[in-house]
Write a protein that holds these residues in place. Sequence first.
Motif, PDB file in Angstrom:
ATOM      1  N   LYS A  82       0.854  -1.174   0.000  1.00 47.78           N
ATOM      2  CA  LYS A  82       0.000   0.000   0.000  1.00 47.78           C
ATOM      3  C   LYS A  82       0.894   1.229   0.000  1.00 47.78           C
ATOM      4  N   ILE A  83       0.637   2.173  -0.898  1.00 44.98           N
ATOM      5  CA  ILE A  83       1.432   3.397  -0.951  1.00 44.98           C
ATOM      6  C   ILE A  83       0.497   4.596  -1.052  1.00 44.98           C
ATOM      7  N   LYS A  84       0.991   5.738  -0.600  1.00 45.69           N
ATOM      8  CA  LYS A  84       0.271   6.996  -0.719  1.00 45.69           C
ATOM      9  C   LYS A  84       0.994   7.856  -1.744  1.00 45.69           C
ATOM     10  N   VAL A  85       0.271   8.241  -2.801  1.00 48.85           N
ATOM     11  CA  VAL A  85       0.847   9.040  -3.872  1.00 48.85           C
ATOM     12  C   VAL A  85       0.068  10.342  -3.984  1.00 48.85           C
ATOM     13  N   GLU A  86       0.570  11.264  -4.800  1.00 49.75           N
ATOM     14  CA  GLU A  86      -0.164  12.502  -5.068  1.00 49.75           C
ATOM     15  C   GLU A  86      -1.546  12.148  -5.608  1.00 49.75           C
ATOM     16  N   GLN A  87      -2.508  13.002  -5.360  1.00 52.85           N
ATOM     17  CA  GLN A  87      -3.886  12.673  -5.691  1.00 52.85           C
ATOM     18  C   GLN A  87      -4.074  12.361  -7.178  1.00 52.85           C
ATOM     19  N   ILE A  88      -4.787  11.256  -7.429  1.00 51.20           N
ATOM     20  CA  ILE A  88      -5.106  10.805  -8.773  1.00 51.20           C
ATOM     21  C   ILE A  88      -6.616  10.903  -8.948  1.00 51.20           C
ATOM     22  N   ALA A  89      -7.050  11.389 -10.102  1.00 47.70           N
ATOM     23  CA  ALA A  89      -8.485  11.527 -10.376  1.00 47.70           C
ATOM     24  C   ALA A  89      -9.065  10.162 -10.734  1.00 47.70           C
ATOM     25  N   ALA A  90      -9.428   9.379  -9.727  1.00 42.58           N
ATOM     26  CA  ALA A  90     -10.029   8.059  -9.913  1.00 42.58           C
ATOM     27  C   ALA A  90     -10.944   7.787  -8.724  1.00 42.58           C
ATOM     28  N   ASP A  91     -11.973   6.984  -8.943  1.00 44.44           N
ATOM     29  CA  ASP A  91     -12.919   6.659  -7.882  1.00 44.44           C
ATOM     30  C   ASP A  91     -12.355   5.576  -6.970  1.00 44.44           C
ATOM     31  N   VAL A  92     -12.863   5.532  -5.736  1.00 43.20           N
ATOM     32  CA  VAL A  92     -12.455   4.498  -4.784  1.00 43.20           C
ATOM     33  C   VAL A  92     -12.934   3.146  -5.307  1.00 43.20           C
ATOM     34  N   GLY A  93     -12.037   2.173  -5.296  1.00 40.15           N
ATOM     35  CA  GLY A  93     -12.345   0.847  -5.806  1.00 40.15           C
ATOM     36  C   GLY A  93     -11.990   0.648  -7.263  1.00 40.15           C
ATOM     37  N   GLN A  94     -11.691   1.724  -7.960  1.00 39.40           N
ATOM     38  CA  GLN A  94     -11.340   1.633  -9.383  1.00 39.40           C
ATOM     39  C   GLN A  94      -9.924   1.092  -9.538  1.00 39.40           C
ATOM     40  N   GLU A  95      -9.719   0.297 -10.579  1.00 35.24           N
ATOM     41  CA  GLU A  95      -8.384  -0.228 -10.865  1.00 35.24           C
ATOM     42  C   GLU A  95      -7.738   0.667 -11.914  1.00 35.24           C
ATOM     43  N   ILE A  96      -6.520   1.117 -11.637  1.00 36.24           N
ATOM     44  CA  ILE A  96      -5.811   1.982 -12.571  1.00 36.24           C
ATOM     45  C   ILE A  96      -4.555   1.274 -13.060  1.00 36.24           C
ATOM     46  N   VAL A  97      -4.075   1.702 -14.213  1.00 39.71           N
ATOM     47  CA  VAL A  97      -2.858   1.137 -14.806  1.00 39.71           C
ATOM     48  C   VAL A  97      -1.822   2.246 -14.885  1.00 39.71           C
ATOM     49  N   ILE A  98      -0.666   2.026 -14.270  1.00 34.70           N
ATOM     50  CA  ILE A  98       0.435   2.981 -14.308  1.00 34.70           C
ATOM     51  C   ILE A  98       1.429   2.472 -15.345  1.00 34.70           C
ATOM     52  N   ASP A  99       1.633   3.279 -16.400  1.00 33.67           N
ATOM     53  CA  ASP A  99       2.517   2.836 -17.473  1.00 33.67           C
ATOM     54  C   ASP A  99       3.872   3.530 -17.455  1.00 33.67           C
ATOM     55  N   GLN A 100       4.089   4.437 -16.525  1.00 29.27           N
ATOM     56  CA  GLN A 100       5.393   5.087 -16.407  1.00 29.27           C
ATOM     57  C   GLN A 100       6.261   4.270 -15.455  1.00 29.27           C
ATOM     58  N   VAL A 101       6.825   3.201 -15.978  1.00 30.09           N
ATOM     59  CA  VAL A 101       7.654   2.277 -15.201  1.00 30.09           C
ATOM     60  C   VAL A 101       9.112   2.519 -15.583  1.00 30.09           C
ATOM     61  N   LEU A 102       9.928   2.848 -14.594  1.00 28.68           N
ATOM     62  CA  LEU A 102      11.333   3.165 -14.840  1.00 28.68           C
ATOM     63  C   LEU A 102      12.241   1.944 -14.775  1.00 28.68           C
ATOM     64  N   ALA A 103      11.870   0.960 -13.943  1.00 28.59           N
ATOM     65  CA  ALA A 103      12.677  -0.255 -13.802  1.00 28.59           C
ATOM     66  C   ALA A 103      11.788  -1.391 -13.319  1.00 28.59           C
ATOM     67  N   VAL A 104      12.127  -2.611 -13.729  1.00 29.80           N
ATOM     68  CA  VAL A 104      11.397  -3.804 -13.314  1.00 29.80           C
ATOM     69  C   VAL A 104      12.416  -4.874 -12.949  1.00 29.80           C
ATOM     70  N   SER A 105      12.184  -5.548 -11.811  1.00 28.02           N
ATOM     71  CA  SER A 105      13.047  -6.643 -11.393  1.00 28.02           C
ATOM     72  C   SER A 105      12.189  -7.867 -11.110  1.00 28.02           C
ATOM     73  N   ASP A 106      12.622  -9.028 -11.608  1.00 30.88           N
ATOM     74  CA  ASP A 106      11.882 -10.264 -11.339  1.00 30.88           C
ATOM     75  C   ASP A 106      12.614 -11.146 -10.331  1.00 30.88           C
ATOM     76  N   GLY A 107      13.541 -10.587  -9.606  1.00 30.25           N
ATOM     77  CA  GLY A 107      14.275 -11.343  -8.604  1.00 30.25           C
ATOM     78  C   GLY A 107      15.712 -11.612  -9.011  1.00 30.25           C
ATOM     79  N   SER A 108      15.927 -11.935 -10.295  1.00 31.35           N
ATOM     80  CA  SER A 108      17.289 -12.221 -10.737  1.00 31.35           C
ATOM     81  C   SER A 108      17.790 -11.179 -11.732  1.00 31.35           C
ATOM     82  N   ALA A 109      16.927 -10.752 -12.640  1.00 32.36           N
ATOM     83  CA  ALA A 109      17.334  -9.783 -13.661  1.00 32.36           C
ATOM     84  C   ALA A 109      16.589  -8.463 -13.459  1.00 32.36           C
ATOM     85  N   ILE A 110      17.266  -7.383 -13.793  1.00 31.35           N
ATOM     86  CA  ILE A 110      16.678  -6.052 -13.675  1.00 31.35           C
ATOM     87  C   ILE A 110      16.642  -5.424 -15.065  1.00 31.35           C
ATOM     88  N   LYS A 111      15.455  -4.941 -15.444  1.00 29.99           N
ATOM     89  CA  LYS A 111      15.310  -4.197 -16.698  1.00 29.99           C
ATOM     90  C   LYS A 111      15.188  -2.723 -16.341  1.00 29.99           C
TER      91      LYS A 111
END
Length: 103
Positions: free
Chosen positions: A19-48
Motif C-alpha cells: 500500500k502506498i500513498k501518492v499525489e492525488q489521482i483523479a479516480a474513484d475508490v475501488g477503481q483499478e488503474i494502470v500505471i505505465d510510467q515504469v522506470l525499472a522492473v526486477s523479477d528477482g534475478s534480472a533487472i530491466k
Amino acid sequence: MYAVIKTGGKQYRVAPGEKIKVEQIAADVGQEIVIDQVLAVSDGSAIKVGTPLVSGATVTATVLSHGKHDKVRIFKMRRRKHYQKRQGHRQQFTELQIGAIAG
C-alpha cells in the motif's frame, strides 16, 4: 518482484501487495488503474532499466481511499521588523494497493 514507477513527479519502489500513498489521482475508490510510467522492473534475478521508461511494462493498482496528509505549518519572521506570517498546507493523497506488475 518489484518495480520503480513515476507518478505525481515522484518515484516509488513498489511490490505486489504493498500500500502506498501518492499525489492525488483523479479516480474513484475501488477503481483499478494502470500505471505505465515504469522506470525499472526486477523479477528477482534480472533487472530491466528503461531509457527512461521500460517499454511495455505496466503496474496495476486499486484505489483504496483519498485523504489529506497532516498539516505542515509555515512560519516566517523577520526579527526587529515587526513581520510575522503564518501559513498552513495539507497535501491531498490517494492510497493505492499495488496489484500485478507486468513487464
